[in-house]
Write a protein that holds these residues in place. Structure first.
Motif, PDB file in Angstrom:
ATOM      1  N   VAL A  62       0.841  -1.208   0.000  1.00 43.78           N
ATOM      2  CA  VAL A  62       0.000   0.000   0.000  1.00 43.78           C
ATOM      3  C   VAL A  62       0.875   1.256   0.000  1.00 43.78           C
ATOM      4  N   TYR A  63       1.989   1.213   0.735  1.00 46.45           N
ATOM      5  CA  TYR A  63       2.912   2.359   0.723  1.00 46.45           C
ATOM      6  C   TYR A  63       3.423   2.614  -0.700  1.00 46.45           C
ATOM      7  N   LEU A  64       3.805   1.533  -1.380  1.00 53.43           N
ATOM      8  CA  LEU A  64       4.258   1.635  -2.778  1.00 53.43           C
ATOM      9  C   LEU A  64       3.164   2.240  -3.649  1.00 53.43           C
ATOM     10  N   LEU A  65       1.961   1.685  -3.546  1.00 52.09           N
ATOM     11  CA  LEU A  65       0.862   2.105  -4.423  1.00 52.09           C
ATOM     12  C   LEU A  65       0.521   3.575  -4.187  1.00 52.09           C
ATOM     13  N   HIS A  66       0.378   3.955  -2.928  1.00 47.60           N
ATOM     14  CA  HIS A  66       0.032   5.353  -2.640  1.00 47.60           C
ATOM     15  C   HIS A  66       1.145   6.288  -3.096  1.00 47.60           C
ATOM     16  N   GLY A  67       2.371   5.852  -2.946  1.00 45.39           N
ATOM     17  CA  GLY A  67       3.501   6.669  -3.399  1.00 45.39           C
ATOM     18  C   GLY A  67       3.477   6.882  -4.907  1.00 45.39           C
ATOM     19  N   LEU A  68       2.903   5.925  -5.612  1.00 50.08           N
ATOM     20  CA  LEU A  68       2.794   6.033  -7.076  1.00 50.08           C
ATOM     21  C   LEU A  68       1.518   6.774  -7.477  1.00 50.08           C
ATOM     22  N   GLY A  69       0.753   7.215  -6.473  1.00 44.82           N
ATOM     23  CA  GLY A  69      -0.493   7.923  -6.782  1.00 44.82           C
ATOM     24  C   GLY A  69      -1.614   6.973  -7.198  1.00 44.82           C
ATOM     25  N   ILE A  70      -1.491   5.715  -6.836  1.00 38.81           N
ATOM     26  CA  ILE A  70      -2.512   4.721  -7.190  1.00 38.81           C
ATOM     27  C   ILE A  70      -3.494   4.573  -6.028  1.00 38.81           C
ATOM     28  N   GLU A  71      -4.766   4.653  -6.329  1.00 38.40           N
ATOM     29  CA  GLU A  71      -5.796   4.551  -5.282  1.00 38.40           C
ATOM     30  C   GLU A  71      -5.990   3.106  -4.857  1.00 38.40           C
ATOM     31  N   THR A  72      -6.213   2.917  -3.544  1.00 38.14           N
ATOM     32  CA  THR A  72      -6.502   1.574  -3.028  1.00 38.14           C
ATOM     33  C   THR A  72      -7.760   1.560  -2.162  1.00 38.14           C
ATOM     34  N   GLY A  73      -8.181   2.723  -1.682  1.00 39.66           N
ATOM     35  CA  GLY A  73      -9.303   2.771  -0.743  1.00 39.66           C
ATOM     36  C   GLY A  73      -8.892   2.379   0.668  1.00 39.66           C
TER      37      GLY A  73
END
Ligand code: HMG
Ligand code: MG
Length: 305
Positions: A261-272
């Motif tokens: 999730v840290y990776l995804l949010h850092g890439l600006g990718i939404e996860t909810g």
């Protein structure tokens, strides 16, 4: 608003497998209360899909013996999907009776691992899963397939992408709706990962493929990123990096949900997902189990908060 990097998916679904893949490996029985609380906390952090039980032989995996009770005690909310692993029709019947939203059938890209894990050949596993798919379809229960040892086998060594695609094809032909490509022992590296996923893409469309990585060799986050570059938008992950596989010697935990999730949010990718609450959950369960969480991001965030 933040935009994701060009070419990467703008939204990713994280399937939390800690309560199943993570806890199944714990030597000490984890109380049903703890399992239920873990799942409720994960849902509270914004997780929408979770593996919560395995209806397998309790002699093989004693930790999962309370699956029906776990499912029975969980509150049901719209938009939350609770999945259970099933090795055969008997497991499916138990999962359906416990009102699982999704069942996961699991085979392997290597014959030896399949034997060690579910005591049958790959072909026999497909014969067991065919009636599961039929029954699930009749009852409107989703079926996901998981292919263990897609990037290497603890017994057979290297695994060819074509071997993974072959199992994907067998699963597709019996009606398995979505497919998980699993690096059970965490030996994969990014290009090898992409080759395995490319082979599976000949069978399933991108939206129906998920990645399942273990961090044994420290490659899991790199492999998730390699999949993101291909457009894969569903990943399994385990809070606090819980897990391993009882039938894969030396396999350490799944990639930690906090790290993904840290990776995804850092890439600006939404996860909810609310990362801070996920981190708290990882720290909490690690405390209950009496160990340090196996998540770099989770421990760093926790230390700084
Ligand atoms: P078997 O011995 O070949 O089959 O086991 P069997 O039909 O002879 O049954 C043996 C015993 O299991 C019998 O009981 C059956 O009644 C019972 P006994 O007569 O000895 O008292 N049994 C069951 N009990 C409960 N639920 C059932 C069930 N089926 C039979 N559904 C079997 C075959 C598959 C059952 C066994 O090998 C087994 O349970 N294996 C467990 C495999 C497992 O859970 N592995 C870990 C999960 S996979 C994983 O973690 C990888 C994954 O995360 C992806 C990745 O990382 O790669 C998915
Ligand atoms: Mg696993």
């Amino acid at each position: 608003m933040m935009h994701s990097a060009a070419g990467l998916p703008s939204r990713v679904s994280v399937i939390e497998v800690g309560p199943r893949d993570g806890l199944q490996n714990e030597a000490q029985f984890v109380a049903t209360d703890v399992k239920v609380e873990l799942i409720e906390r994960l849902v509270g952090a914004g997780i929408r899909k979770l593996e919560v039980a395995a209806f397998v032989s309790p002699k093989w995996v004693p930790q999962m013996a309370d699956g029906a009770e776990v499912l029975g005690r969980l509150s049901r909310r719209p938009g939350i999907a609770l999945a259970a692993l099933v090795p055969n029709l008997r497991g499916f019947d138990a999962a359906a009776a416990a009102r699982a939203d999704e069942v996961v059938v699991f085979s392997a890209a290597s014959e030896t691992f399949c034997q060690k894990n579910i005591n049958c050949s790959i072909a026999e596993s497909i014969e067991r899963f065919a009636p599961v798919c039929k029954a699930a379809q009749e009852r409107g229960i989703a079926v996901r397939g998981s292919i263990s040892c897609s990037l290497g086998c603890p017994y057979e060594g290297e695994v060819q992408p074509q071997a993974v695609a072959r199992v994907a094809r067998l699963m597709k032909d019996i009606g398995v709706q979505t497919i998980g490509v699993a690096d059970t022992i965490g030996v994969g590296t990014p290009r090898a990962t992409q080759r395995a996923f490319e082979a599976v893409l000949a069978v399933y469309p991108l939206q129906e493929i998920s990645g399942h990585f273990h961090d044994t060799y420290g490659q899991a986050i790199a492999n998730v990123y390699a999949c993101l570059e291909m457009g894969v938008s569903t990943f399994d992950a385990s809070v606090a990096g819980l897990g391993g596989c009882p039938f894969a010697r030396g396999a350490t935990g799944n990639v930690a949900s906090e790290d993904v999730v840290y990776l995804l949010h850092g890439l600006g990718i939404e996860t909810g997902i609310e990362l801070a609450r996920l981190v708290q959950t990882g720290q909490w369960i690690s405390g209950v189990l009496g160990r340090r969480a196996a998540t770099r991001a989770g421990n760093a965030i926790s230390a700084n908060s």
